[in-house]
Scaffold this motif. Structure first.
Motif, PDB file in Angstrom:
ATOM      1  N   ALA A   1       0.827  -1.210   0.000  1.00 51.22           N
ATOM      2  CA  ALA A   1       0.000   0.000   0.000  1.00 51.22           C
ATOM      3  C   ALA A   1       0.858   1.256   0.000  1.00 51.22           C
ATOM      4  O   ALA A   1       0.548   2.226  -0.709  1.00 51.22           O
ATOM      5  N   GLU A   2       1.937   1.234   0.753  1.00 55.48           N
ATOM      6  CA  GLU A   2       2.840   2.391   0.776  1.00 55.48           C
ATOM      7  C   GLU A   2       3.454   2.637  -0.595  1.00 55.48           C
ATOM      8  O   GLU A   2       3.600   3.783  -1.029  1.00 55.48           O
ATOM      9  N   ILE A   3       3.823   1.556  -1.286  1.00 55.93           N
ATOM     10  CA  ILE A   3       4.374   1.689  -2.635  1.00 55.93           C
ATOM     11  C   ILE A   3       3.334   2.305  -3.570  1.00 55.93           C
ATOM     12  O   ILE A   3       3.622   3.242  -4.326  1.00 55.93           O
ATOM     13  N   MET A   4       2.105   1.776  -3.518  1.00 54.78           N
ATOM     14  CA  MET A   4       1.050   2.271  -4.408  1.00 54.78           C
ATOM     15  C   MET A   4       0.688   3.719  -4.103  1.00 54.78           C
ATOM     16  O   MET A   4       0.501   4.538  -5.013  1.00 54.78           O
ATOM     17  N   ILE A   5       0.599   4.061  -2.833  1.00 53.48           N
ATOM     18  CA  ILE A   5       0.260   5.434  -2.456  1.00 53.48           C
ATOM     19  C   ILE A   5       1.334   6.395  -2.944  1.00 53.48           C
ATOM     20  O   ILE A   5       1.034   7.499  -3.436  1.00 53.48           O
ATOM     21  N   ALA A   6       2.604   5.980  -2.847  1.00 53.40           N
ATOM     22  CA  ALA A   6       3.699   6.832  -3.323  1.00 53.40           C
ATOM     23  C   ALA A   6       3.645   7.005  -4.836  1.00 53.40           C
ATOM     24  O   ALA A   6       3.842   8.108  -5.360  1.00 53.40           O
ATOM     25  N   ILE A   7       3.376   5.917  -5.563  1.00 55.17           N
ATOM     26  CA  ILE A   7       3.255   5.986  -7.023  1.00 55.17           C
ATOM     27  C   ILE A   7       2.130   6.931  -7.407  1.00 55.17           C
ATOM     28  O   ILE A   7       2.275   7.804  -8.282  1.00 55.17           O
ATOM     29  N   GLU A   8       0.990   6.775  -6.755  1.00 53.44           N
ATOM     30  CA  GLU A   8      -0.181   7.581  -7.114  1.00 53.44           C
ATOM     31  C   GLU A   8      -0.024   9.028  -6.677  1.00 53.44           C
ATOM     32  O   GLU A   8      -0.508   9.947  -7.371  1.00 53.44           O
ATOM     33  N   LYS A   9       0.661   9.271  -5.570  1.00 56.71           N
ATOM     34  CA  LYS A   9       0.923  10.652  -5.145  1.00 56.71           C
ATOM     35  C   LYS A   9       1.720  11.383  -6.217  1.00 56.71           C
ATOM     36  O   LYS A   9       1.430  12.552  -6.547  1.00 56.71           O
ATOM     37  N   GLU A  10       2.708  10.693  -6.778  1.00 59.10           N
ATOM     38  CA  GLU A  10       3.513  11.288  -7.844  1.00 59.10           C
ATOM     39  C   GLU A  10       2.665  11.539  -9.085  1.00 59.10           C
ATOM     40  O   GLU A  10       2.799  12.573  -9.744  1.00 59.10           O
ATOM     41  N   MET A  11       1.748  10.616  -9.388  1.00 57.99           N
ATOM     42  CA  MET A  11       0.874  10.784 -10.548  1.00 57.99           C
ATOM     43  C   MET A  11      -0.100  11.936 -10.353  1.00 57.99           C
ATOM     44  O   MET A  11      -0.361  12.708 -11.278  1.00 57.99           O
ATOM     45  N   TYR A  12      -0.649  12.067  -9.149  1.00 58.08           N
ATOM     46  CA  TYR A  12      -1.541  13.192  -8.864  1.00 58.08           C
ATOM     47  C   TYR A  12      -0.787  14.518  -9.019  1.00 58.08           C
ATOM     48  O   TYR A  12      -1.307  15.481  -9.585  1.00 58.08           O
ATOM     49  N   ALA A  13       0.443  14.562  -8.498  1.00 64.91           N
ATOM     50  CA  ALA A  13       1.236  15.796  -8.572  1.00 64.91           C
ATOM     51  C   ALA A  13       1.596  16.118 -10.018  1.00 64.91           C
ATOM     52  O   ALA A  13       1.533  17.284 -10.443  1.00 64.91           O
ATOM     53  N   GLU A  14       1.953  15.090 -10.782  1.00 69.63           N
ATOM     54  CA  GLU A  14       2.286  15.303 -12.190  1.00 69.63           C
ATOM     55  C   GLU A  14       1.074  15.819 -12.955  1.00 69.63           C
ATOM     56  O   GLU A  14       1.178  16.725 -13.786  1.00 69.63           O
ATOM     57  N   ASN A  15      -0.087  15.254 -12.660  1.00 69.00           N
ATOM     58  CA  ASN A  15      -1.310  15.707 -13.315  1.00 69.00           C
ATOM     59  C   ASN A  15      -1.649  17.134 -12.910  1.00 69.00           C
ATOM     60  O   ASN A  15      -2.062  17.954 -13.744  1.00 69.00           O
ATOM     61  N   ASP A  16      -1.485  17.447 -11.621  1.00 69.80           N
ATOM     62  CA  ASP A  16      -1.768  18.800 -11.124  1.00 69.80           C
ATOM     63  C   ASP A  16      -0.956  19.860 -11.854  1.00 69.80           C
ATOM     64  O   ASP A  16      -1.409  20.996 -12.026  1.00 69.80           O
ATOM     65  N   ALA A  17       0.251  19.487 -12.264  1.00 67.47           N
ATOM     66  CA  ALA A  17       1.155  20.455 -12.877  1.00 67.47           C
ATOM     67  C   ALA A  17       0.821  20.728 -14.337  1.00 67.47           C
ATOM     68  O   ALA A  17       1.360  21.664 -14.928  1.00 67.47           O
ATOM     69  N   LYS A  18      -0.063  19.951 -14.934  1.00 65.07           N
ATOM     70  CA  LYS A  18      -0.392  20.124 -16.351  1.00 65.07           C
ATOM     71  C   LYS A  18      -1.422  21.236 -16.528  1.00 65.07           C
ATOM     72  O   LYS A  18      -2.426  21.280 -15.807  1.00 65.07           O
ATOM     73  N   PRO A  19      -1.228  22.113 -17.478  1.00 65.59           N
ATOM     74  CA  PRO A  19      -2.233  23.157 -17.749  1.00 65.59           C
ATOM     75  C   PRO A  19      -3.583  22.522 -18.105  1.00 65.59           C
ATOM     76  O   PRO A  19      -3.648  21.585 -18.908  1.00 65.59           O
ATOM     77  N   GLY A  20      -4.640  23.023 -17.491  1.00 58.59           N
ATOM     78  CA  GLY A  20      -5.977  22.553 -17.796  1.00 58.59           C
ATOM     79  C   GLY A  20      -6.377  21.273 -17.099  1.00 58.59           C
ATOM     80  O   GLY A  20      -7.513  20.815 -17.248  1.00 58.59           O
ATOM     81  N   ALA A  21      -5.474  20.675 -16.316  1.00 61.68           N
ATOM     82  CA  ALA A  21      -5.782  19.396 -15.676  1.00 61.68           C
ATOM     83  C   ALA A  21      -6.525  19.603 -14.360  1.00 61.68           C
ATOM     84  O   ALA A  21      -6.600  20.711 -13.822  1.00 61.68           O
ATOM     85  N   TRP A  22      -7.042  18.520 -13.828  1.00 61.36           N
ATOM     86  CA  TRP A  22      -7.745  18.530 -12.550  1.00 61.36           C
ATOM     87  C   TRP A  22      -7.653  17.120 -11.960  1.00 61.36           C
ATOM     88  O   TRP A  22      -7.423  16.148 -12.681  1.00 61.36           O
ATOM     89  N   ASN A  23      -7.802  17.007 -10.668  1.00 62.58           N
ATOM     90  CA  ASN A  23      -7.895  15.714 -10.013  1.00 62.58           C
ATOM     91  C   ASN A  23      -9.313  15.516  -9.506  1.00 62.58           C
ATOM     92  O   ASN A  23      -9.974  16.471  -9.082  1.00 62.58           O
ATOM     93  N   GLY A  24      -9.777  14.285  -9.544  1.00 67.09           N
ATOM     94  CA  GLY A  24     -11.162  14.016  -9.185  1.00 67.09           C
ATOM     95  C   GLY A  24     -12.056  14.088 -10.407  1.00 67.09           C
ATOM     96  O   GLY A  24     -11.622  13.906 -11.547  1.00 67.09           O
ATOM     97  N   TRP A  25     -13.334  14.379 -10.185  1.00 67.89           N
ATOM     98  CA  TRP A  25     -14.330  14.365 -11.254  1.00 67.89           C
ATOM     99  C   TRP A  25     -14.733  15.780 -11.654  1.00 67.89           C
ATOM    100  O   TRP A  25     -14.821  16.671 -10.813  1.00 67.89           O
ATOM    101  N   ARG A  26     -15.007  15.952 -12.927  1.00 66.70           N
ATOM    102  CA  ARG A  26     -15.372  17.267 -13.478  1.00 66.70           C
ATOM    103  C   ARG A  26     -16.533  17.096 -14.449  1.00 66.70           C
ATOM    104  O   ARG A  26     -16.582  16.120 -15.205  1.00 66.70           O
ATOM    105  N   LYS A  27     -17.459  18.045 -14.449  1.00 65.87           N
ATOM    106  CA  LYS A  27     -18.639  17.944 -15.305  1.00 65.87           C
ATOM    107  C   LYS A  27     -18.312  18.312 -16.751  1.00 65.87           C
ATOM    108  O   LYS A  27     -17.669  19.331 -17.012  1.00 65.87           O
ATOM    109  N   PHE A  28     -18.785  17.455 -17.673  1.00 71.08           N
ATOM    110  CA  PHE A  28     -18.658  17.713 -19.098  1.00 71.08           C
ATOM    111  C   PHE A  28     -20.025  17.578 -19.764  1.00 71.08           C
ATOM    112  O   PHE A  28     -20.833  16.735 -19.382  1.00 71.08           O
ATOM    113  N   VAL A  29     -20.242  18.435 -20.754  1.00 75.74           N
ATOM    114  CA  VAL A  29     -21.500  18.437 -21.496  1.00 75.74           C
ATOM    115  C   VAL A  29     -21.320  17.670 -22.802  1.00 75.74           C
ATOM    116  O   VAL A  29     -20.340  17.882 -23.535  1.00 75.74           O
TER     117      VAL A  29
END
Length: 402
Positions: A129-157
Motif C-alpha cells: 500500500a505504501e508503494i502504491m500510495i507513493a506511485i499515485e501521489k507522484e501521478m496526482y502531482a504530475e497531473n496537477d502540474a499540467k495546464p488545464g488538468a484537474w484531479n477528481g471528477w469534473r462535469k462535461f456536457v
C-alpha cells in the motif's frame, strides 16, 4: 518486513495457486457488504463476470512470488496506479481494502491462517500500500502540474453525438465550466462516471480518447455492449448510448501508460480488434504531421462492415500520410467484395507479414484479451522484438506477456 515474515508469505503461495479466486471472491463480497459505498468506485460489470477477482488473485499471487524483490512488479503497479489516479482513489481507501483482505484470509483459510501468517500478510499489504500510495501521489502531482488538468471528477456536457457504426457512437465532451482542458498523449483514456438507474449506482468506466487532442473537447467512441440479464456488464455503455446532446457526464483527467511518445517518428504498425481501434485512431491523427516518409500499417478486424467504425476517416488519412491498411471481417458479403478490400476471417498477420516487418517499427495491439494474446504470439513468431510490442487490455489487467 522481516525475513521470517517473507518466508511465511512464500509458504502461502500453494494456497493462493489453488484457491486464490475463492479468496478474492470472498474478499469482494465482504468488502461490498461492509462498505457498500465502494460499489460506486468499482466496475460492477467486472465483478459480475469474474474478471476483477481473477485480476486481483493474479496480483496477490505475483506479489507473494516476488516478495523478496517487489520492484520487478513496478510496471504492473504503475499500470494499476494510473487507473487508480483516474478513479480518484485516496490513501484511506487502502486501509479499508487491507482490513477486508486480512479478514478474508482468516475466514477463507481457516486454521491454516495462524496469527503469524496474518501478521506477515498485514505487513506485506501495508508495504504494498505504501508503494502504491507513493506511485499515485507522484501521478496526482504530475497531473496537477499540467495546464488545464484537474484531479477528481469534473462535469462535461455532451455537445455532439455521432453514429460511427451500428454499435459505436462518438461523444464530443465539452467542459461545463468553460475552462481549459488538459492535453493528452495519443492512446490514453479518460474515466467516465455515470449514474446507472438499473443498479442505483454511480459507475466508472475507462474509454480511450479516439481523436487527436482538440483544446475545446474530448472525444470518446463507445461500443454498445449487449450485456445479459442480471449482469451489469454493458450497462454503462447502454446508459451512454441512451444519452442526449446536452446531458452531463463526469470525467477524470486523461491517464494511461499505453501511448505514443509525442516525438516518436518510428514506423507504426497498429493492430486492433473491434472497439480496440479507438486509441489507434488517436495515434494516427495525432502524429500525422510528423510521420514524414515512414510507413504506417493499419490492421483491423471486426465481425462485418456494419459494425466497422471509422472506415471513412482511415481512408482519408491514407491521402495524408504513408498508410497501408488491412481489414479483416469474420463475415464477408458480396457488398464487401465489391466495394472494399477486405480479407475473410479473423486477423492473421501471416497474410500481411511483408508489410509489417519494418525496420525499427513499433507495434501496438488493442482489443479483447484473446485477440491481444494471439497477435502478440504472431509477432513473436515473426521475430519481432518484444521490446517493440505494446498492448492495451480493456478492463482489469489479467494479461502478462512481456
Amino acid at each position: 518486513m522481516t525475513t521470517e515474515q517473507k518466508e511465511l508469505i512464500k509458504a502461502t503461495i500453494p494456497i493462493l495457486q489453488a484457491g486464490g479466486e475463492a479468496l478474492t471472491a470472498h474478499f469482494y463480497n465482504r468488502m461490498f457488504t461492509h462498505n457498500p459505498e465502494l460499489k460506486n468506485v468499482f466496475n460492477m460489470g467486472n465483478q459480475a463476470n469474474g474478471r476483477q477477482k481473477t485480476a486481483l488473485a493474479n496480483a496477490v499471487l505475483a506479489y507473494a512470488e516476488n516478495i523478496d524483490n517487489p520492484g520487478v512488479l513496478i510496471g504492473a503497479l504503475k499500470s494499476m496506479g494510473t487507473k487508480h489516479r483516474s478513479l480518484n482513489i485516496q490513501p484511506e481507501q487502502y486501509q479499508i481494502v487491507g482490513n477486508h483482505l486480512i479478514h478474508s484470509i482468516a475466514e477463507v483459510v481457516g486454521e491454516g491462517a495462524t496469527p503469524e501468517i496474518l501478521e506477515a500478510w498485514t505487513a506485506a499489504y501495508n508495504e504494498l500500500a505504501e508503494i502504491m500510495i507513493a506511485i499515485e501521489k507522484e501521478m496526482y502531482a504530475e497531473n496537477d502540474a499540467k495546464p488545464g488538468a484537474w484531479n477528481g471528477w469534473r462535469k462535461f456536457v455532451i455537445r455532439n453525438i455521432v453514429a460511427e457504426s451500428e454499435e459505436v457512437k462518438s461523444f464530443y465532451l465539452y467542459p461545463e465550466d468553460g475552462h481549459p482542458i488538459a492535453d493528452y498523449k495519443a492512446g490514453q483514456f479518460v474515466s467516465v462516471q455515470v449514474y446507472v438507474p438499473e443498479l442505483d449506482l454511480l459507475q466508472p468506466r475507462q474509454y480511450s480518447l479516439s481523436s487527436a487532442f482538440n483544446p475545446e473537447y474530448y472525444r470518446i467512441s463507445v461500443k454498445k455492449e449487449p450485456g445479459m440479464e442480471g449482469n451489469p456488464s454493458g450497462m454503462v455503455s447502454q446508459t451512454l448510448h441512451a444519452k442526449n446532446e446536452g446531458d452531463i457526464v463526469m470525467l477524470s483527467a486523461p491517464a494511461g501508460l499505453f501511448h505514443l511518445q509525442q516525438d516518436d517518428k518510428k514506423p507504426l504498425v497498429l493492430i486492433s480488434g473491434g472497439i480496440g481501434l479507438t486509441p489507434m485512431l488517436s495515434m494516427l491523427e495525432t502524429n500525422k504531421a510528423n510521420r514524414g516518409q515512414n510507413k504506417n500499417v493499419w490492421i483491423h478486424g471486426c465481425r462485418n462492415h456494419s459494425v466497422h467504425a471509422f472506415k471513412t476517416q482511415v481512408e482519408q488519412l491514407k491521402s495524408e500520410i504513408p498508410l497501408e491498411t488491412y481489414t479483416f471481417y469474420d463475415s464477408v458479403t458480396n457488398y464487401d467484395n465489391g466495394s472494399n478490400q477486405v480479407i475473410a476471417g479473423q486477423v492473421d498477420l501471416e497474410k500481411c507479414k511483408e508489410a509489417i516487418l519494418l525496420e525499427e517499427a513499433n507495434y501496438y495491439i488493442c482489443g479483447p484479451e484473446l485477440f491481444i494474446k494471439t497477435q502478440y504470439k504472431a509477432l513473436i513468431n515473426l521475430n519481432v522484438n518484444k521490446e517493440n510490442i505494446f498492448y492495451e487490455e480493456f478492463g482489469p489487467n489479467v494479461i502478462n506477456l512481456n
